[in-house]
Design a protein around this motif. Sequence first.
Motif: not given
Length: 485
Positions: A65-70, A225-227, A234-237, A298-304
């Motif tokens: 959902s970082v896309i929504l952040s941008f 998924h999950p979006f 980091t305790h952000y939901t 192209a990459q799962p969020a966990a790898k960032f």
Amino acid sequence: MNQTLVQKLTRTKLVDNKNAEQASSSNTLHRSVGLFPLTMIGVGATIGTGIFFTMVEAVPKAGPSVILSFLIAAITAGLTALCYAELSFRIPASGSSYSFAYATVGEFLAFIMAACLLLEYGLAASAVAIGWSDYLNNFLNNAFGWHIPEMLRTPSIVSTAHGIEFHGGHINLPPIILVCLCCLLLVRGAKESARTNAIMVMIKLVILIFFVVIAFSGFDINNFHPFFSPDGGTHYTGMAGVTAAAATVFFSFIGLDTVATAGEEVKNPTRNVPIGILAALCIVTVFYMLVAVAAMGAQPAAKFAGQEAGLAVILQNVTGQTWPALVLAAGAVISVFSVTLVTIYGQTRILYAIAKDGLISPVFQKVSPRTGSPVHNTLIVCIVVGLVAGFVDATFLWDMVSMGTLTAFSVVSLAVPVMRRKAGPSAEKGFRVPGGPYLVPGLSIAACLYLMFGLSLTTYTVFGIWMSAAILTYLLYGMRHSRLN
């Protein structure tokens, strides 16, 4: 001399005064920048920071959902861009938000605005230079199989999960070299710097298109998924993660402010500055969204999290080859140079504007008659930026830059209705924000305050200390030495 304290704090600089000052002073900047290089200054200051670096900071907070952040950051910047466009039409001077505030809400708030801008630009230049080191190291590794030694590419002051650590003998040398190169270019003059920046920005856009095309070849919808991030460690939901990430990436829109800082060096500024601001915003938003979607697919969020030279690594993983990563890393080395260049440029022009008004030492106002550039100003800024970049971890810097940017954008939005009231019938001419003087500025301020809530307590604490120092500086020096005194 008989002004009361309140009158001194709220005195404003007449907009028409700038023409008289330029006519009477030999320390004036040259109007040598056209619309295209001006737009490229805005794009150069913006594209690169949010995409090349902050994905690593923002994705662990928001997930896909970082896309929504941008998008939220872009909407907020868009509302403020309209305010910038109207003010820059009426106040085509260097100093950007500072000059706008001085002409509308008064000297004290203008000085506070200046302090926010100095924090914003100084730390942004340092943070971007630090990120440049990662891509340079990735390029050298893929091209020549050589790494920069750890002690020469890591800072002395590092933020870890256990707190602040000091690593004696360590220095991040590549950012210092980058700042020195920017300094050499900037002292030669704005026209040369703008031309060089425009070339580097075009290279950057081509490289990002190259990334999008290859990244989409490895696109996997399951990576979304999950979006929303369920926790991410980091305790952000949910939307809390989106908001926190939006606050982190928002500083990457400071390119809009950089366009306005060049107001005194632009040809036909009442036309070109508003167009340059809006054109830069459109270009930046399109590229940010394309690259963010491609990277997440192209990459799962966990790898960032903690990933160095993230976009280059994504291409290497997608293709299984090193040459795409090599091309992107080389492009990043060039493009991040342009980001550092224009952010340092922006800070020197703000200091020039403040010194011209007598609020800080006149050394920042002196302009070289040969190059038309404030040489001493540039040298001082580059020394400070280089030291911060060489010895401090970038983790300390991102959110502080966002805080300075959001504060500056809020004051700019507040200045629009004040300017309309002061301009009277003349406010009907030229570019105006749609919907009257209150709707867009009000929405802009609300959006900025919303993003501020996503910043950490540490950020507020450091920002409070910085503001306290700024207030003392104004009371002890600026108020007495002001040209309006």
